[in-house]
Design an enzyme around this catalytic site. Structure first.
Site, PDB file in Angstrom:
ATOM      1  N   GLY A 138      38.686  53.696  59.388  1.00  0.00           N
ATOM      2  CA  GLY A 138      37.672  54.722  59.098  1.00  0.00           C
ATOM      3  C   GLY A 138      38.248  56.118  59.203  1.00  0.00           C
TER       4      GLY A 138
ATOM      5  N   ARG B  16      36.778  59.995  56.951  1.00  0.00           N
ATOM      6  CA  ARG B  16      35.741  61.003  57.246  1.00  0.00           C
ATOM      7  C   ARG B  16      35.472  61.078  58.756  1.00  0.00           C
ATOM      8  NH1 ARG B  16      30.850  59.314  55.451  1.00  0.00           N
ATOM      9  NH2 ARG B  16      31.528  57.232  54.863  1.00  0.00           N
TER      10      ARG B  16
ATOM     11  N   VAL C 122      36.774  46.700  56.692  1.00  0.00           N
ATOM     12  CA  VAL C 122      37.014  46.119  58.033  1.00  0.00           C
ATOM     13  C   VAL C 122      36.061  44.966  58.352  1.00  0.00           C
ATOM     14  CG1 VAL C 122      37.939  48.279  58.989  1.00  0.00           C
ATOM     15  CG2 VAL C 122      35.513  47.746  59.312  1.00  0.00           C
TER      16      VAL C 122
ATOM     17  N   TYR D 149      23.331  47.576  66.489  1.00  0.00           N
ATOM     18  CA  TYR D 149      24.424  48.504  66.806  1.00  0.00           C
ATOM     19  C   TYR D 149      24.759  48.446  68.303  1.00  0.00           C
ATOM     20  CZ  TYR D 149      26.839  53.107  66.542  1.00  0.00           C
ATOM     21  OH  TYR D 149      27.749  54.145  66.595  1.00  0.00           O
TER      22      TYR D 149
ATOM     23  N   ALA E 225      24.294  45.918  70.293  1.00  0.00           N
ATOM     24  CA  ALA E 225      24.943  44.622  70.543  1.00  0.00           C
ATOM     25  C   ALA E 225      26.403  44.672  70.124  1.00  0.00           C
ATOM     26  CB  ALA E 225      24.219  43.513  69.781  1.00  0.00           C
ATOM     27  N   ALA E 226      26.664  45.273  68.971  1.00  0.00           N
ATOM     28  CA  ALA E 226      28.043  45.328  68.457  1.00  0.00           C
ATOM     29  C   ALA E 226      28.918  46.186  69.364  1.00  0.00           C
ATOM     30  CB  ALA E 226      28.041  45.887  67.037  1.00  0.00           C
ATOM     31  N   LYS E 227      28.447  47.382  69.699  1.00  0.00           N
ATOM     32  CA  LYS E 227      29.267  48.293  70.501  1.00  0.00           C
ATOM     33  C   LYS E 227      29.411  47.763  71.936  1.00  0.00           C
ATOM     34  CE  LYS E 227      30.038  51.536  67.365  1.00  0.00           C
ATOM     35  NZ  LYS E 227      31.359  51.684  66.753  1.00  0.00           N
TER      36      LYS E 227
HETATM   37  P1  NAP Z   1      31.123  58.493  59.429  1.00  0.00           P
HETATM   38  O1  NAP Z   1      31.235  59.962  59.352  1.00  0.00           O
HETATM   39  O2  NAP Z   1      29.976  57.810  58.779  1.00  0.00           O
HETATM   40  O3  NAP Z   1      32.516  57.861  58.875  1.00  0.00           O
HETATM   41  C1  NAP Z   1      32.643  56.482  58.870  1.00  0.00           C
HETATM   42  C2  NAP Z   1      34.078  56.127  58.520  1.00  0.00           C
HETATM   43  O4  NAP Z   1      34.214  54.699  58.639  1.00  0.00           O
HETATM   44  C3  NAP Z   1      34.467  56.487  57.107  1.00  0.00           C
HETATM   45  O5  NAP Z   1      35.822  56.829  57.096  1.00  0.00           O
HETATM   46  C4  NAP Z   1      34.218  55.187  56.339  1.00  0.00           C
HETATM   47  O6  NAP Z   1      35.012  55.028  55.178  1.00  0.00           O
HETATM   48  C5  NAP Z   1      34.639  54.170  57.392  1.00  0.00           C
HETATM   49  N1  NAP Z   1      34.036  52.862  57.191  1.00  0.00           N
HETATM   50  C6  NAP Z   1      32.731  52.506  57.276  1.00  0.00           C
HETATM   51  N2  NAP Z   1      32.582  51.203  57.014  1.00  0.00           N
HETATM   52  C7  NAP Z   1      33.828  50.715  56.752  1.00  0.00           C
HETATM   53  C8  NAP Z   1      34.327  49.443  56.391  1.00  0.00           C
HETATM   54  N3  NAP Z   1      33.508  48.391  56.248  1.00  0.00           N
HETATM   55  N4  NAP Z   1      35.663  49.306  56.198  1.00  0.00           N
HETATM   56  C9  NAP Z   1      36.504  50.374  56.336  1.00  0.00           C
HETATM   57  N5  NAP Z   1      36.085  51.597  56.680  1.00  0.00           N
HETATM   58  C10 NAP Z   1      34.754  51.767  56.872  1.00  0.00           C
HETATM   59  O7  NAP Z   1      31.093  57.990  60.945  1.00  0.00           O
HETATM   60  P2  NAP Z   1      31.521  58.729  62.310  1.00  0.00           P
HETATM   61  O8  NAP Z   1      30.347  59.442  62.839  1.00  0.00           O
HETATM   62  O9  NAP Z   1      32.805  59.437  62.120  1.00  0.00           O
HETATM   63  O10 NAP Z   1      31.732  57.430  63.233  1.00  0.00           O
HETATM   64  C11 NAP Z   1      33.011  56.955  63.605  1.00  0.00           C
HETATM   65  C12 NAP Z   1      32.823  55.964  64.743  1.00  0.00           C
HETATM   66  O11 NAP Z   1      32.169  56.613  65.833  1.00  0.00           O
HETATM   67  C13 NAP Z   1      31.947  54.765  64.393  1.00  0.00           C
HETATM   68  O12 NAP Z   1      32.445  53.603  64.988  1.00  0.00           O
HETATM   69  C14 NAP Z   1      30.599  55.132  64.995  1.00  0.00           C
HETATM   70  O13 NAP Z   1      29.855  53.980  65.291  1.00  0.00           O
HETATM   71  C15 NAP Z   1      31.053  55.858  66.236  1.00  0.00           C
HETATM   72  N6  NAP Z   1      30.041  56.764  66.798  1.00  0.00           N
HETATM   73  C16 NAP Z   1      29.613  57.853  66.102  1.00  0.00           C
HETATM   74  C17 NAP Z   1      28.664  58.678  66.686  1.00  0.00           C
HETATM   75  C18 NAP Z   1      28.132  59.912  66.008  1.00  0.00           C
HETATM   76  O14 NAP Z   1      27.241  60.557  66.565  1.00  0.00           O
HETATM   77  N7  NAP Z   1      28.655  60.302  64.860  1.00  0.00           N
HETATM   78  C19 NAP Z   1      28.142  58.379  67.942  1.00  0.00           C
HETATM   79  C20 NAP Z   1      28.615  57.261  68.602  1.00  0.00           C
HETATM   80  C21 NAP Z   1      29.568  56.463  68.028  1.00  0.00           C
HETATM   81  P3  NAP Z   1      34.531  55.584  53.721  1.00  0.00           P
HETATM   82  O15 NAP Z   1      34.705  57.086  53.783  1.00  0.00           O
HETATM   83  O16 NAP Z   1      35.463  54.959  52.747  1.00  0.00           O
HETATM   84  O17 NAP Z   1      33.108  55.200  53.551  1.00  0.00           O
END
Ligand code: NAP
Length: 242
Positions: free
Chosen positions: A8, A11, A60, A153, A155-157
């Site tokens: 990921g 972005r 993934v 979510y 459950a997964a985390k």
């Molecule tokens: P985001 O801005 O939505 O970016 C998600 C990233 O994951 C993108 O690069 C996307 O690729 C990639 N991705 C999604 N599904 C995928 C798949 N099936 N295979 C490969 N790549 C995949 O999310 P984020 O906020 O940066 O979140 C990153 C991590 O932090 C996640 O695990 C999320 O659960 C965790 N998190 C985020 C927050 C928050 O507040 N933002 C809070 C707690 C935890 P594409 O660009 O190609 O779609």
């Protein structure tokens, strides 16, 4: 050359992690699912800062794609080892359990939890043999305390947290560490439709975090400096009680 794989990385939090891990001197393998433009942007930013990397597009949540992409990379780089793995890619599909669709349960479990299993399993053997490795998993506040509307979510985390603690003990002797970072509310595409004005009242620091703040902690755990930290979960949430 030293190699790090960040899932990921196109972005949000993953993009920042890629940039900061490149600063450690790693050749960064940037995984993403579909956004070619943003993945290219991550790679260009790394190169502009004097680092290097490559793209590795795979889903993934798909074990076959994981296997073929990593096997293909290993064939092309027979003498190289990916010594840092950041399992960051994630999605959320929120709904109260009574309204949750079966496919939304499965998608979220496959993308956030099963991915940890399949990717880590594929890379950890080399780290063990090499007697050095860093695995960092991006989890969530939701996986620690549970959040309503996020049974899938949470459950997964939560599953990744428990698995990380188990794996950390399995491989500690081999100098391979496994840790988690648990963000609260971070300003990325994932949270862009949330009411920041309302939600920030719940946060002692009165603001959402940003991706760089999470990436700094991930990068520390991915570095040689975090040599005696394993099996830990570090919260990054502006003081939200967990
Ligand atoms: P985001 O801005 O939505 O970016 C998600 C990233 O994951 C993108 O690069 C996307 O690729 C990639 N991705 C999604 N599904 C995928 C798949 N099936 N295979 C490969 N790549 C995949 O999310 P984020 O906020 O940066 O979140 C990153 C991590 O932090 C996640 O695990 C999320 O659960 C965790 N998190 C985020 C927050 C928050 O507040 N933002 C809070 C707690 C935890 P594409 O660009 O190609 O779609």
């Amino acid at each position: 050359m030293k190699f790090a794989l960040v899932t990921g990385g196109s972005r949000g939090i993953g993009k920042s992690i890629c940039l900061k891990i490149a600063e450690l001197g790693y050749h960064v393998i940037i995984n993403y699912r579909s956004n070619d433009k943003e993945a290219e942007d991550t790679l260009n930013k790394i190169k502009t800062s004097g680092g290097n990397g490559e793209l590795m597009k795979f889903d993934v949540s798909n074990p076959e794609e994981i296997k073929s992409s990593i096997d293909n990379w290993k064939e092309k780089n027979p003498d190289s080892i990916i010594e840092v793995l950041v399992n960051n890619a994630g999605i959320r599909k929120d709904a109260l359990i009574v309204w949750m669709k079966d496919e939304d349960w499965k998608d979220v479990i496959n993308t956030n939890l099963d991915s940890f299993y399949y990717i880590t399993k594929h890379l950890v053997q080399d780290m063990i043999v090499n007697k050095y490795g860093r695995i960092v998993n991006v989890v969530s506040l939701s996986g620690i305390k549970g959040l309503p509307g996020q049974t899938n979510y949470s459950a997964a985390k939560g599953g990744v947290i428990a698995a990380s603690k188990a794996l950390a003990q399995e491989i500690a002797k081999k100098n391979v560490t496994v840790n988690c970072v648990a963000p609260g509310f971070i300003r990325t595409d994932m949270t862009k439709e949330l009411e920041e004005k309302e939600l920030k009242r719940l946060i002692p620091m009165s603001r959402f975090g940003n991706a760089e703040e999470v990436a700094d902690v991930v990068t520390f755990l991915a570095s040689p400096k975090a040599s005696y930290v394993t099996g830990e979960v570090i919260s990054i949430n502006g003081g939200l009680y967990t």
